[in-house]
Write a protein that holds these residues in place. Structure first.
Motif, short mmCIF file in Angstrom:
data_model
loop_
_atom_site.label_atom_id
_atom_site.label_comp_id
_atom_site.label_asym_id
_atom_site.label_seq_id
_atom_site.Cartn_x
_atom_site.Cartn_y
_atom_site.Cartn_z
N ILE A 17 0.74 -1.21 0.18
CA ILE A 17 0.00 -0.15 -0.12
C ILE A 17 0.94 1.23 -0.03
N ASN A 51 -2.33 5.87 -0.86
CA ASN A 51 -3.26 5.01 -1.35
C ASN A 51 -4.17 4.26 -0.64
N GLU A 99 -6.55 1.48 1.08
CA GLU A 99 -6.43 -0.30 1.36
C GLU A 99 -7.65 -0.53 0.56
N PRO A 100 -7.16 -2.15 -0.18
CA PRO A 100 -8.31 -2.67 -1.19
C PRO A 100 -9.16 -3.51 -0.07
N LYS A 141 -9.87 -2.50 -5.44
CA LYS A 141 -9.38 -1.16 -5.25
C LYS A 141 -10.39 -0.24 -5.59
N GLU A 172 -2.15 4.92 -7.83
CA GLU A 172 -2.65 3.89 -8.15
C GLU A 172 -4.38 4.05 -8.70
N PRO A 214 -8.31 2.60 -9.67
CA PRO A 214 -9.06 1.34 -9.19
C PRO A 214 -8.91 0.19 -9.85
#
Length: 425
Positions: free
Chosen positions: A115, A119, A121-122, A135, A142, A144
């Motif tokens: 991460i 960004n 966290e997924p 994501k 980053e 999605p």
């Protein structure tokens, strides 16, 4: 392309499938004892479940559920998360990694997800065939994405990416082949467009199913049954007012089929296979309707309808309803001081039981995370440990959760009959 085979089009049977009702709590538990009204139609045999498995809501919580256990993302090292797995039968939690002497802090570990600074966290989900990692929004470096992996964490790869001005919104529905969700896009003028999207998890392709009207509207996927998805529409200016539930055929998507309209000020509605629940706080009742054939005029099914009286506490500022895996329900009543009361409704027996098992870390009724056979999988305690450094979040802590299995009857009646899960992370 025909996504769903041999369906009876226009059927008004609808079931919201929520958390995967997982198969069972081991021998330990077993020893414990519209625009126009819809017309009724016959329900035909369908091959959809045989073809792709049931389409289920896989995003009801931060946990991902399979038939054998639970997956979660846990912060073990700065600027990263790891996939952690709890096996129900073994009552054991481990990092999802089979490599000897692995330190789980680099991309060489199948459990490791970096991460980068800033960004998001997924989210991890599971459709019983594979892990799905989403994501939902963009970060500084980053965009999605949707990724998949085998249930053991191997073969993880991205199958669909999105623009930085797009946001993937749940609830997420999935079967063994397709993932469904809402996607929003904001253009350079701040204008938002909304659509219903699907990702083919096998062909690794994506498709916009339906562009949704955006003026004073917001949407959420409620659930699915057989050939249909169920989409909730509400007003952005008056979300507590009238709401509409649409039935959508993924092979021929439109907003032409209205399943139900209701006013959220008077009714709180949830659906859990095979029931629709209506909570009327002002009327002190909860009604459970078995969804065989549904008539929008009557808003009931006269074949099977049960109502239980519940005296809602007028001192509570909010009440919520949560279906239980046994077909009954829980009521949550929230108070201004931050406390809440949780009560089990045995609808068929007409009985209520206040939940007295208290979580050690929150001093509130113990949360249920999953169902396994005739046991609840619960969060018994949580221990917070500071990380040495954490640019990823402001809290700078990692959590050690203490899980337990408990027979459903023991949970309902306040009996501390726990089988604790060993956390070997």
């Amino acid at each position: 392309k025909n996504r769903l085979y041999n369906m009876k089009r226009g059927s008004r049977l609808f079931v919201l499938l929520s958390l995967v009702a997982l198969s069972a709590c081991s021998n330990y538990a077993e020893s414990k004892g519209e625009d126009s009204p819809q017309t009724e139609t016959e329900i035909s045999e369908s091959t959809h479940d045989e073809q792709y498995g049931k389409t289920i809501n896989i995003s009801k919580s931060s946990y991902a559920y399979s038939e054998e256990g639970v997956y979660e993302l846990r912060s073990l090292h700065p600027n990263s998360v790891n996939i952690v797995y709890t096996d129900f039968e073994k009552a054991q939690t481990l990092v999802l990694c089979g490599q000897p002497n692995c330190t789980h802090d680099s991309a060489s570990c199948v459990s490791y997800i970096p991460i980068e600074n800033g960004n998001l966290e997924p989210t991890i989900m599971c459709n019983n065939e594979s892990l799905i990692i989403v994501k939902e929004g963009a970060g500084p470096t980053e965009s999605p994405y949707v990724a998949v992996a085998d249930l053991n964490g191997s073969e993880r790869h991205t199958i669909s990416t999105y623009k930085s001005n797009q946001f993937l919104r749940g609830d997420f529905l999935a079967n063994s082949r397709y993932l469904y969700f809402i996607i929003q896009e904001v253009d350079e003028n701040g204008v938002v467009s909304t659509s219903l999207e699907t990702v083919d998890l096998q062909q690794e392709s994506r498709e916009e199913l339906l562009e949704l009207p955006n003026k004073d509207k917001m949407y959420a996927l409620m659930g699915a049954y057989d050939s249909s998805l169920f989409l909730l529409e509400m007003s952005t200016s008056n979300p507590g007012g009238e709401r509409t539930i649409y039935e959508i055929d993924p092979d021929n998507p439109s907003l032409n089929n209205v399943l139900l309209r209701y006013n959220a000020e008077n009714e709180y509605i949830l659906i859990e296979n095979p029931y629709l629940y209506i909570m009327r706080e002002k009327g002190n009742t909860v009604t459970r309707i078995e969804l065989r054939k549904f008539d929008d005029n009557e808003k009931t099914n006269t074949e099977k309808q049960e109502t239980i009286t519940y005296p809602f506490d007028k001192n509570a500022y909010k009440a919520l309803l949560e279906p239980s895996s046994d077909g009954n329900a829980f009521i949550y009543e929230y108070y201004q001081d931050g406390a809440f009361r949780k009560t089990y409704l045995d609808i068929e027996a007409g009985e209520t039981h206040e939940i007295t098992l208290i979580s050690e870390y929150s001093q509130e009724p113990m949360p249920i995370l999953a169902t396994h056979k005739n046991c609840f999988f619960v969060l018994y305690n949580r221990i917070e440990t500071p990380l040495e450094t954490s640019e990823r979040n402001s809290s700078g802590v990692t959590f050690e959760n203490q899980y337990a299995l408990i027979p459903i009857n023991s949970y309902i009646h306040g009996e501390q009959d726990f089988k604790f899960v060993s956390d070997d992370v």
